[in-house]
Design a protein around this motif. Structure first.
Motif, PDB file in Angstrom:
ATOM      1  N   TRP A 112       0.824  -1.293  -0.469  1.00 22.30           N
ATOM      2  CA  TRP A 112       0.020  -0.378  -0.120  1.00 22.30           C
ATOM      3  C   TRP A 112       0.565   1.216  -0.035  1.00 22.30           C
ATOM      4  O   TRP A 112       1.560   1.466   0.753  1.00 22.30           O
ATOM      5  N   CYS A 139      -8.143   3.517   5.943  1.00 22.51           N
ATOM      6  CA  CYS A 139      -8.354   4.272   7.068  1.00 22.51           C
ATOM      7  C   CYS A 139      -8.321   5.775   6.412  1.00 22.51           C
ATOM      8  O   CYS A 139      -8.129   5.738   6.320  1.00 22.51           O
ATOM      9  N   ILE A 186      -6.991  10.549   9.917  1.00 23.07           N
ATOM     10  CA  ILE A 186      -5.988  10.072  11.564  1.00 23.07           C
ATOM     11  C   ILE A 186      -6.135  10.939  11.967  1.00 23.07           C
ATOM     12  O   ILE A 186      -5.739  12.353  11.520  1.00 23.07           O
ATOM     13  N   ASN A 211      -1.751  10.494  16.288  1.00 19.72           N
ATOM     14  CA  ASN A 211      -2.075   8.937  16.085  1.00 19.72           C
ATOM     15  C   ASN A 211      -1.101   7.527  15.514  1.00 19.72           C
ATOM     16  O   ASN A 211      -0.996   8.361  14.554  1.00 19.72           O
ATOM     17  N   GLY A 212      -0.980   6.888  15.335  1.00 20.01           N
ATOM     18  CA  GLY A 212      -0.104   5.213  14.863  1.00 20.01           C
ATOM     19  C   GLY A 212       0.880   6.411  14.013  1.00 20.01           C
ATOM     20  O   GLY A 212       1.081   7.361  14.651  1.00 20.01           O
ATOM     21  N   CYS A 240       0.990   7.609  11.446  1.00 19.44           N
ATOM     22  CA  CYS A 240       1.506   8.332  10.385  1.00 19.44           C
ATOM     23  C   CYS A 240       1.132   9.522  10.993  1.00 19.44           C
ATOM     24  O   CYS A 240       1.541  10.394  11.124  1.00 19.44           O
ATOM     25  N   GLY A 241       0.332   9.802  12.233  1.00 23.58           N
ATOM     26  CA  GLY A 241       0.280  10.676  12.480  1.00 23.58           C
ATOM     27  C   GLY A 241       1.590  10.952  14.026  1.00 23.58           C
ATOM     28  O   GLY A 241       1.731  12.463  13.783  1.00 23.58           O
ATOM     29  N   HIS A 245      -0.332   1.863  16.368  1.00 25.11           N
ATOM     30  CA  HIS A 245      -0.120   1.548  14.908  1.00 25.11           C
ATOM     31  C   HIS A 245      -1.546   1.560  14.439  1.00 25.11           C
ATOM     32  O   HIS A 245      -2.730   0.417  15.235  1.00 25.11           O
ATOM     33  N   ILE A 246      -2.397   1.673  13.757  1.00 25.74           N
ATOM     34  CA  ILE A 246      -3.069   1.556  13.013  1.00 25.74           C
ATOM     35  C   ILE A 246      -3.291   1.094  12.047  1.00 25.74           C
ATOM     36  O   ILE A 246      -3.095   0.941  10.423  1.00 25.74           O
ATOM     37  N   GLU A 255       6.060  -0.882   7.586  1.00 26.73           N
ATOM     38  CA  GLU A 255       5.792   0.523   6.743  1.00 26.73           C
ATOM     39  C   GLU A 255       7.144   1.706   7.268  1.00 26.73           C
ATOM     40  O   GLU A 255       7.747   1.549   8.452  1.00 26.73           O
TER      41      GLU A 255
HETATM   42  N1  SME Z   1      -0.560   2.397   9.286  1.00 29.60           N
HETATM   43  C1  SME Z   1      -0.646   3.435   9.793  1.00 29.60           C
HETATM   44  C2  SME Z   1      -2.446   3.879   9.397  1.00 29.60           C
HETATM   45  C3  SME Z   1      -2.335   3.808   7.586  1.00 29.60           C
HETATM   46  S1  SME Z   1      -2.247   2.674   6.873  1.00 29.60           S
HETATM   47  O1  SME Z   1      -1.160   2.074   7.228  1.00 29.60           O
HETATM   48  C4  SME Z   1      -3.006   2.734   5.269  1.00 29.60           C
HETATM   49  C5  SME Z   1      -0.698   4.061  10.637  1.00 29.60           C
HETATM   50  O2  SME Z   1      -0.460   3.737  11.724  1.00 29.60           O
HETATM   51  O3  SME Z   1      -0.769   5.751  11.093  1.00 29.60           O
END
Ligand code: SME
Length: 169
Positions: free
Chosen positions: A54, A76, A79, A83-84, A86-87, A107-108, A117
């Motif tokens: 992705w 999703c 965000i 958070n996660g 990305c955030g 982790h999201i 990632e």
């Molecule tokens: N894993 C990401 C969320 C986005 S998805 O991977 C597309 C995160 O923890 O911010």
């Protein structure tokens, strides 16, 4: 101008990034809408690297990141900053490499198959404009080489496109 990429899958990641960089120079035009350039950018990365499950942008507006152009499974859409992965990248204004997503607190998991990632912030005038997020179904898919070349690709995007023209909401 041809939109077709030439990809030699026998090349190393570093060579693939170099080849991609020169092709993206021609693929993305400042005369075209930002959203078109970002969309082809995600496609070019996904086509080039088998390890990517992705790839996409989360674009910031105030305290949230919103799903932008991407390639891969549905994901999703919102965000919160902080958070996660990305955030956190957006909050710290730092690239984050996660070798095992289960070991990253908060982790999201948009896709339960994702194992590793990398998230690269896109910073304009000292503010995070967006993050570029790449996921993989393999552990430890991303390293310093990815960080170096993804940062260069992001710089190229910033040179080619007036990213702030993109209105998300
Ligand atoms: N894993 C990401 C969320 C986005 S998805 O991977 C597309 C995160 O923890 O911010």
């Amino acid at each position: 101008m041809s939109q077709e990429l030439i990809i030699d899958k026998n090349l190393s990641d570093e060579e693939l990034y170099k080849s991609l960089q020169s092709q993206i120079e021609h693929l993305i035009s400042s005369d075209e809408p930002v959203i078109s350039g970002l969309s082809n950018f995600t496609s070019a990365l996904k086509q080039t690297f088998n390890k990517i499950s992705w790839v996409g942008f989360y674009i910031r507006k105030k305290d949230f990141l919103y799903l932008g152009p991407f390639q891969g499974n549905t994901a999703c859409t919102i965000i919160k900053i902080g958070n996660g992965v990305c955030g956190t990248s957006a909050k710290e204004k730092e690239t984050i490499i996660v070798e095992d997503v289960d070991k990253f607190p908060g982790h999201i998991a948009c896709d339960s198959g994702s194992k590793s990632e990398i998230v690269v912030p896109i910073i304009i005038d000292n503010e995070v404009w967006a993050v570029l997020d790449l996921d993989s179904y393999e552990y430890s898919s991303f390293n310093e080489t990815d960080k170096i070349y993804l940062t260069k690709l992001v710089e190229l995007l910033k040179e080619k496109l007036d990213l702030t023209k993109l209105q998300i909401i």
